[in-house]
Design a protein around this motif. Structure first.
Motif, PDB file in Angstrom:
ATOM      1  N   LYS A  62       0.736  -1.370  -0.005  1.00  0.00           N
ATOM      2  CA  LYS A  62       0.064  -0.107   0.060  1.00  0.00           C
ATOM      3  C   LYS A  62       0.889   1.142  -0.153  1.00  0.00           C
ATOM      4  CE  LYS A  62      -3.742  -2.657   0.380  1.00  0.00           C
ATOM      5  NZ  LYS A  62      -2.893  -3.786   0.289  1.00  0.00           N
ATOM      6  N   SER A  63       1.946   1.028   0.622  1.00  0.00           N
ATOM      7  CA  SER A  63       2.945   2.318   0.540  1.00  0.00           C
ATOM      8  C   SER A  63       3.536   2.665  -0.522  1.00  0.00           C
ATOM      9  CB  SER A  63       3.874   2.308   1.705  1.00  0.00           C
ATOM     10  OG  SER A  63       3.777   2.004   3.171  1.00  0.00           O
ATOM     11  N   ILE A  66       0.652   4.496  -2.666  1.00  0.00           N
ATOM     12  CA  ILE A  66       0.920   5.913  -2.383  1.00  0.00           C
ATOM     13  C   ILE A  66       2.119   6.568  -2.768  1.00  0.00           C
ATOM     14  CG2 ILE A  66       0.962   7.517  -0.454  1.00  0.00           C
ATOM     15  CD1 ILE A  66      -1.401   6.191  -0.298  1.00  0.00           C
ATOM     16  N   THR A 167      -2.037   5.134   5.658  1.00  0.00           N
ATOM     17  CA  THR A 167      -1.579   5.612   4.225  1.00  0.00           C
ATOM     18  C   THR A 167      -2.152   6.813   4.004  1.00  0.00           C
ATOM     19  OG1 THR A 167      -3.658   4.360   3.463  1.00  0.00           O
ATOM     20  CG2 THR A 167      -1.493   3.215   3.045  1.00  0.00           C
TER      21      THR A 167
END
Length: 336
Positions: A62-63, A66, A167
């Protein structure tokens, strides 16, 4: 579950997000007891501003998603940037990174195994590394030249597991860095257009000088010419307006199709033709009209024309008309 239950769950998630942002803001307050975050942001900005190469953004999971978005934001606002996937970096993409670059890594835990090779590469070749994590004591934070440690706030996930609030905070601080860099560089609306030439945004950021009618397409009549000439100018160019100039070529007024209709309505049928051959353009013009400049953006021109409720305006340079812009042209361009 009822519709009310679904909406309540959404509201609870938004509340968690709002709380996270508030916590982040509180940590940046001048009177915050812990100034570590504030003290990390300035060197992070200065490191990026001083770089001669590109900002390399990386993250896993997920990082990483982003990070992809942040790389796009940085690149579109004056900071050359692109995303490098950490797994691909370990298989040759490290060659994309040079000593002139700065690496920005995102990992909420700061212990993401896949970032190890990239962090080692930065240390080996002295590539400045900035980290964004939620743990100031993590392996990544300790390896970074500048470690941005975000405050903890509960995830919106009811199990406090799915990256949601975390996030959002990564995205928020990354976008805030991009905006701070934009301002520090004096990144203008024109600069923005250079990177956004397509779509409505690109159209809005186009210079008036690029879309205006000019030269022979610009209707002009001398102040001593008569109304017949005004009619020819308005109808011949089909722009709904004609500019009135003095002997020096300066624009001193305009006559619109509305001005012309009002003049004709006030003239009797028997005297109309004679009046049109005797009345000078300067007698029916609107003096001191609303004008534009060539370097004004199309969006700004549209706003000025709408505010003053006009459908056409002349573009001046040193007091002389160099073009004319109409609302129809702006509509056709896609600005409005």
């Amino acid at each position: 579950m009822s519709d009310t239950g679904h909406i309540e769950n959404i509201r609870e998630a938004l509340t968690a997000f709002r709380h996270g942002i508030r916590v982040l803001e509180d940590h940046l307050a001048p009177d915050a007891p812990d100034q570590a975050l504030t003290e990390a942001l300035t060197p992070a900005l200065e490191t990026i501003l001083a770089m001669k190469g590109r900002l390399i953004v990386s993250g896993m999971g997920k990082s990483g998603h982003i990070g992809c978005k942040l790389a796009a934001t940085f690149a579109s606002t004056g900071t050359p940037a692109f995303f490098v996937h950490p797994a691909e970096a370990s298989h040759g993409d490290l060659g994309m990174i040079t000593k002139d670059d700065v690496v920005l890594m995102l990992s909420w835990s700061g212990e993401t195994r896949e970032l190890g090779d990239l962090a080692t590469y930065c240390r080996r070749f002295r590539v400045p590394l900035i980290s964004i994590s939620g743990n100031a004591q993590s392996t990544l934070a300790k390896a970074a030249n500048v470690a941005i440690a975000l405050p903890k706030s509960p995830e919106a996930c009811p199990h406090n597991l799915a990256p949601t609030t975390s996030t959002l905070l990564q995205l928020a601080i990354g976008d805030a860095l991009a905006v701070a860099l934009l301002r520090a560089r004096g990144f203008s609306e024109k600069s923005f257009f250079d990177f956004h030439p397509g779509g409505k945004l690109g159209a809005s950021l186009t210079d008036v000088g690029e879309i205006m009618s000019k030269g022979d397409d610009m209707p002009l009549v001398g102040q001593d010419q008569v109304v017949f000439d005004v009619v020819s100018g308005i109808w011949g160019k089909n722009l709904g307006i004609v500019g009135i100039t003095n002997d020096a070529g300066d624009l001193i007024g305009v006559v619109t199709d509305g001005d012309l209709r009002r003049y004709l309505a006030e003239s009797s049928d028997t005297s109309m033709q004679a009046a049109m051959r005797e009345t000078k353009a300067s007698e029916i013009m609107t003096a001191d009209p609303i004008c534009l400049s060539k370097d004004m953006l199309a969006a700004g021109a549209l706003a000025r024309m709408q505010k003053n409720k006009i459908s056409a305006a002349y573009v001046l340079e040193d007091g002389k008309p160099v073009g004319v812009l109409t609302l129809l042209q702006l509509l056709n361009l896609g600005v409005a």
